[in-house]
Design a protein around this motif. Structure first.
Motif, short mmCIF file in Angstrom:
data_model
loop_
_atom_site.label_atom_id
_atom_site.label_comp_id
_atom_site.label_asym_id
_atom_site.label_seq_id
_atom_site.Cartn_x
_atom_site.Cartn_y
_atom_site.Cartn_z
N GLY A 1 0.79 -1.22 0.00
CA GLY A 1 0.00 0.00 0.00
C GLY A 1 0.81 1.26 0.00
N HIS A 2 2.11 1.16 0.19
CA HIS A 2 2.93 2.37 0.24
C HIS A 2 3.41 2.81 -1.13
N ALA A 3 2.95 2.16 -2.19
CA ALA A 3 3.31 2.52 -3.56
C ALA A 3 4.81 2.70 -3.74
N PRO A 4 5.62 1.63 -3.55
CA PRO A 4 7.07 1.77 -3.68
C PRO A 4 7.49 2.13 -5.10
N TRP A 5 6.62 1.95 -6.08
CA TRP A 5 6.99 2.29 -7.46
C TRP A 5 7.30 3.78 -7.62
N LEU A 6 6.71 4.62 -6.75
CA LEU A 6 7.04 6.05 -6.80
C LEU A 6 8.51 6.28 -6.46
N ALA A 7 8.99 5.59 -5.43
CA ALA A 7 10.40 5.74 -5.04
C ALA A 7 11.33 5.21 -6.13
N TRP A 8 10.90 4.07 -6.77
CA TRP A 8 11.74 3.51 -7.84
C TRP A 8 11.82 4.49 -9.02
N CYS A 9 10.72 5.06 -9.39
CA CYS A 9 10.72 6.03 -10.50
C CYS A 9 11.57 7.26 -10.15
N ALA A 10 11.47 7.71 -8.91
CA ALA A 10 12.29 8.85 -8.49
C ALA A 10 13.78 8.52 -8.59
N TRP A 11 14.15 7.29 -8.23
CA TRP A 11 15.56 6.89 -8.31
C TRP A 11 16.04 6.86 -9.76
N VAL A 12 15.22 6.34 -10.65
CA VAL A 12 15.59 6.30 -12.06
C VAL A 12 15.82 7.72 -12.60
N LEU A 13 14.91 8.63 -12.30
CA LEU A 13 15.05 10.00 -12.76
C LEU A 13 16.27 10.68 -12.16
#
Length: 350
Positions: free
Chosen positions: A71-83
């Motif tokens: 539920g913490h939507a870790p995909w947001l953190a992954w996308c931030a790391w890629v950028l």
């Protein structure tokens, strides 16, 4: 521009990006995944309470943890790391092709500051001025048209001095020209020494600044008198200039002279004959230059315009496309996603 061939496929996936300045930093992309799978899980170090239903409690906690992690939507953190990694690699685009000018000349200006340059037999803006003031005005206009040249300023009287070595900073040359006054280098005229010093600087001066051997080297010498001082004969100095590949344009400047009487300037016939035109003409011919005679400010301005035409300033250089940085966009996106992930987590906990 990309720095490595392996990065080309990634560049093709990013529209509007032509390459990266530091592509090696993209190797940091898998670091979070590697850390997650290779590092051992963190174990608690606090005090524990042994209970007979520990296994069942662990199963309950495990199920809750799985639900919460999703539920913490870790995909947001992954996308931030890629950028963030993309921004660190400095994505760039190529701007429009431009052709910067190349310096057309190594140009030295030699100005006579002997006592006769104070003769007030010139007109500038409808008012009488001395020869040096008129020469300064024309030279300043000449400098404005020499963008792309390396220009130096040399003055001479009893001795010759370099006020400004060869430089692209025309404003410094102009300021030194403004500050020059009659008698600064002495009251006499050392034409030969002035040519010799100019040749030395155009060849590579004592200050260690070397000139480009492929660029034409030119000396423009203005005087209103004859050689009355110095150690070097003007014609011998001209031979040295010719051997060094320096072309000398000479300008004999001065009117008929004048006499101040009760506030009026009276012409003095024969005063302008003191200029050694034959020697100045010989200097120009020996070096492949031109000799000019100016009796007023208008003629002097026309002479410098003619020299400007004889010595073209610039030619087009090799076309280049400037690199424009675009790291700000992925960096801003990474910051926005990181803040969104943080807000999402707080909302879930609330």
């Amino acid at each position: 521009m990309n720095g490595a061939g392996w990065i080309d496929p990634l560049v093709s996936l990013l529209p509007g990006i032509d390459g990266f300045a530091w592509p090696a930093l993209l190797l940091a992309l898998p670091l979070p995944w590697l850390a997650r799978w290779l590092l051992p899980p963190r174990r608690g170090t606090g005090a524990a309470l042994a209970v007979p239903f520990g296994a069942r409690l662990a199963r309950v906690q495990g199920g809750t943890a799985v639900a919460t992690r999703g539920g913490h939507a870790p995909w947001l953190a992954w996308c931030a790391w890629v950028l963030l990694c993309v921004a660190a690699a400095r994505p760039q685009i190529l701007g429009e092709a431009v052709q910067p000018p190349q310096a057309g000349r190594e140009l030295m200006l030699a100005l006579d500051l002997s006592g006769s340059m104070s003769e007030p037999d010139m007109q500038l803006g409808g008012r009488p001025v001395d020869r040096l003031t008129a020469a300064k005005a024309v030279l300043a206009d000449f400098l404005d048209r020499r963008a792309g040249d390396r220009v130096g300023l040399l003055v001479f009287g009893r001795r010759a001095y370099v006020l400004t070595p060869l430089t692209l900073d025309r404003e410094t040359v102009r300021q030194q020209l403004v500050d020059s006054v009659v008698g600064l280098a002495g009251q006499e005229t050392a034409i030969g020494d002035a040519i010799g010093l100019a040749v030395k600087r155009l060849r590579g001066g004592a200050d260690g600044s070397a000139t480009d051997p492929d660029q034409p080297r030119v000396l423009v010498l203005l005087t209103d008198g004859v050689n009355t001082a110095g150690l070097l004969d003007p014609l011998k100095a001209a031979e040295l200039a010719a051997d060094a590949g320096v072309r000398v344009h000479t300008i004999a400047f001065g009117g008929e002279g004048s006499l101040s009487l009760f506030g009026f300037q009276l012409p003095m016939p024969g005063a302008g004959d003191e200029i050694d035109e034959d020697t100045l003409r010989g200097i120009a011919e020996a070096t492949g230059g031109r000799f000019f005679r100016a009796r007023d400010t208008a003629e002097l301005a026309g002479i410098y315009a003619e020299i400007d035409r004889l010595e073209p300033v610039e030619r087009p250089g090799e076309a280049v496309r400037p690199r424009i940085e675009r790291y700000a966009w992925p960096l801003g996106g990474a910051l926005a996603l990181a803040l969104l992930a943080f807000a999402w987590a707080r909302r879930r906990r609330a």
